[in-house]
Write a protein that holds these residues in place. Sequence first.
Motif, PDB file in Angstrom:
ATOM      1  N   ALA A 257      36.249 -58.286  23.370  1.00 60.57           N
ATOM      2  CA  ALA A 257      37.174 -59.417  23.451  1.00 60.57           C
ATOM      3  C   ALA A 257      36.976 -60.388  22.286  1.00 60.57           C
ATOM      4  O   ALA A 257      37.950 -60.934  21.741  1.00 60.57           O
ATOM      5  CB  ALA A 257      36.995 -60.140  24.780  1.00 60.57           C
ATOM      6  N   LEU A 258      35.731 -60.591  21.901  1.00 61.95           N
ATOM      7  CA  LEU A 258      35.468 -61.492  20.773  1.00 61.95           C
ATOM      8  C   LEU A 258      35.980 -60.899  19.460  1.00 61.95           C
ATOM      9  O   LEU A 258      36.544 -61.608  18.620  1.00 61.95           O
ATOM     10  CB  LEU A 258      33.975 -61.797  20.686  1.00 61.95           C
ATOM     11  CG  LEU A 258      33.409 -62.591  21.876  1.00 61.95           C
ATOM     12  CD1 LEU A 258      31.897 -62.703  21.767  1.00 61.95           C
ATOM     13  CD2 LEU A 258      34.050 -63.969  21.960  1.00 61.95           C
ATOM     14  N   ILE A 259      35.807 -59.588  19.277  1.00 58.60           N
ATOM     15  CA  ILE A 259      36.339 -58.936  18.072  1.00 58.60           C
ATOM     16  C   ILE A 259      37.859 -58.993  18.069  1.00 58.60           C
ATOM     17  O   ILE A 259      38.483 -59.311  17.037  1.00 58.60           O
ATOM     18  CB  ILE A 259      35.858 -57.480  17.995  1.00 58.60           C
ATOM     19  CG1 ILE A 259      34.359 -57.426  17.721  1.00 58.60           C
ATOM     20  CG2 ILE A 259      36.616 -56.712  16.901  1.00 58.60           C
ATOM     21  CD1 ILE A 259      33.764 -56.031  17.768  1.00 58.60           C
ATOM     22  N   ALA A 260      38.480 -58.691  19.202  1.00 57.45           N
ATOM     23  CA  ALA A 260      39.939 -58.748  19.286  1.00 57.45           C
ATOM     24  C   ALA A 260      40.432 -60.149  18.961  1.00 57.45           C
ATOM     25  O   ALA A 260      41.476 -60.323  18.309  1.00 57.45           O
ATOM     26  CB  ALA A 260      40.404 -58.316  20.672  1.00 57.45           C
ATOM     27  N   GLY A 261      39.689 -61.163  19.391  1.00 57.24           N
ATOM     28  CA  GLY A 261      40.061 -62.537  19.063  1.00 57.24           C
ATOM     29  C   GLY A 261      39.949 -62.837  17.581  1.00 57.24           C
ATOM     30  O   GLY A 261      40.797 -63.531  17.005  1.00 57.24           O
ATOM     31  N   LEU A 262      38.907 -62.304  16.940  1.00 56.74           N
ATOM     32  CA  LEU A 262      38.761 -62.506  15.501  1.00 56.74           C
ATOM     33  C   LEU A 262      39.909 -61.846  14.742  1.00 56.74           C
ATOM     34  O   LEU A 262      40.393 -62.378  13.729  1.00 56.74           O
ATOM     35  CB  LEU A 262      37.422 -61.939  15.030  1.00 56.74           C
ATOM     36  CG  LEU A 262      36.167 -62.658  15.533  1.00 56.74           C
ATOM     37  CD1 LEU A 262      34.913 -61.903  15.134  1.00 56.74           C
ATOM     38  CD2 LEU A 262      36.111 -64.091  15.012  1.00 56.74           C
ATOM     39  N   LEU A 263      40.359 -60.683  15.215  1.00 55.73           N
ATOM     40  CA  LEU A 263      41.465 -59.998  14.561  1.00 55.73           C
ATOM     41  C   LEU A 263      42.790 -60.714  14.800  1.00 55.73           C
ATOM     42  O   LEU A 263      43.617 -60.848  13.892  1.00 55.73           O
ATOM     43  CB  LEU A 263      41.560 -58.557  15.063  1.00 55.73           C
ATOM     44  CG  LEU A 263      40.433 -57.621  14.632  1.00 55.73           C
ATOM     45  CD1 LEU A 263      40.508 -56.306  15.400  1.00 55.73           C
ATOM     46  CD2 LEU A 263      40.494 -57.347  13.126  1.00 55.73           C
ATOM     47  N   ALA A 264      43.003 -61.174  16.022  1.00 52.50           N
ATOM     48  CA  ALA A 264      44.288 -61.791  16.371  1.00 52.50           C
ATOM     49  C   ALA A 264      44.402 -63.225  15.881  1.00 52.50           C
ATOM     50  O   ALA A 264      45.490 -63.658  15.458  1.00 52.50           O
ATOM     51  CB  ALA A 264      44.480 -61.748  17.888  1.00 52.50           C
ATOM     52  N   ASP A 265      43.288 -63.961  15.931  1.00 50.54           N
ATOM     53  CA  ASP A 265      43.351 -65.398  15.667  1.00 50.54           C
ATOM     54  C   ASP A 265      42.556 -65.833  14.446  1.00 50.54           C
ATOM     55  O   ASP A 265      42.560 -67.010  14.098  1.00 50.54           O
ATOM     56  CB  ASP A 265      42.847 -66.173  16.896  1.00 50.54           C
ATOM     57  CG  ASP A 265      43.651 -65.846  18.140  1.00 50.54           C
ATOM     58  OD1 ASP A 265      44.890 -65.756  18.039  1.00 50.54           O
ATOM     59  OD2 ASP A 265      43.049 -65.668  19.213  1.00 50.54           O
ATOM     60  N   GLY A 266      41.842 -64.906  13.827  1.00 52.67           N
ATOM     61  CA  GLY A 266      41.083 -65.243  12.631  1.00 52.67           C
ATOM     62  C   GLY A 266      39.691 -65.736  12.944  1.00 52.67           C
ATOM     63  O   GLY A 266      39.300 -65.882  14.106  1.00 52.67           O
ATOM     64  N   PRO A 267      38.899 -65.995  11.905  1.00 55.90           N
ATOM     65  CA  PRO A 267      37.521 -66.430  12.110  1.00 55.90           C
ATOM     66  C   PRO A 267      37.457 -67.801  12.761  1.00 55.90           C
ATOM     67  O   PRO A 267      38.375 -68.619  12.642  1.00 55.90           O
ATOM     68  CB  PRO A 267      36.942 -66.457  10.690  1.00 55.90           C
ATOM     69  CG  PRO A 267      38.132 -66.619   9.800  1.00 55.90           C
ATOM     70  CD  PRO A 267      39.246 -65.887  10.472  1.00 55.90           C
ATOM     71  N   VAL A 268      36.362 -68.041  13.466  1.00 52.34           N
ATOM     72  CA  VAL A 268      36.118 -69.348  14.060  1.00 52.34           C
ATOM     73  C   VAL A 268      35.377 -70.186  13.029  1.00 52.34           C
ATOM     74  O   VAL A 268      34.268 -69.855  12.634  1.00 52.34           O
ATOM     75  CB  VAL A 268      35.285 -69.218  15.356  1.00 52.34           C
ATOM     76  CG1 VAL A 268      35.058 -70.592  15.971  1.00 52.34           C
ATOM     77  CG2 VAL A 268      35.990 -68.303  16.346  1.00 52.34           C
TER      78      VAL A 268
END
Length: 310
Positions: A257-268
Amino acid sequence: MGYAAVLGEALIDLLDGECDGKPVYRQAVGGGPLNVAVGVARLGSAVEFVGSLGDDALAGRIADFLTAAGVGRRGLVTVPAPTTLGVATYAGAEPEFRFYGDPPSYGLLTPDHLDPDLIEGADVLYAGSIALLCAPTLAAARRAWALGRGLRVFDPNVRPSLLTTPAAPADLRATVAEFAAGAHLVKLSAADVEVLYPGSTVERAAAELRSLGAGAVVVTRGADGALVLAGADPVPLPAPRVHAVDATGAGDSVMAALIAGLLADGPVTDPAGWPGRVAFALRVAGLVCESPGGAVSMPTRAEVAARFPD
């Protein structure tokens, strides 16, 4: 949205169960990194699996499973070895794994097997888990870490049964430090902390990994949720209430889920951005715990939203 490259092991899990009152083992495609790759795909992001498969029928089932799950196979190689079996038994909240196959089929990926274009083109590169206990695959992961141009994420996914020498925990701790130093994100479990940093708290372990260079550290704590350290102070997050039947793959789903978030929403880029992403990841893990098996229980975003509508 780009893609993630997930480097690590794929194997066959034999999951402890019961049929007609007798103990049985249920076959399932598994391996922590494979679970991560499938989880990323199920959450709607592109992902390529990088690893070595054996040369038998079980390996063919793994490859077919990846294709059916929407995971790319450009990084797969076939090696002359039987597929490793991971036998899972349950004596407590966490499954205990023992692994059978020598040499392990997942540990024969070498640096020469890597496709540099695949690694360099990945927006997120994952490395970790038990494949890094094998010298060839550790060398491959180090080369991938050097080649990667995107975000790097790491998960030690410790299996104590594989730490068979007195020096093994210290050696693994050094490997974790090496990869954490260049990671945008490190995810580990409270059980990992107990093995890697005996006598430490999850807060101190997270702070140590941050001091080495990790951008953010997420420590999962089962039913107690997770702890996030990305700024000055750790942030505890509760787990959602679920009807858990099997924790297999729950930690892997958090990473997915964290990787998918990085792909969808970019780096934090702001520490304040991590708790929201981790809270979503804990919901994904909660849903995984409500179904048996690891990779087969990875949910879609729609399924997560339906289960946790608030």
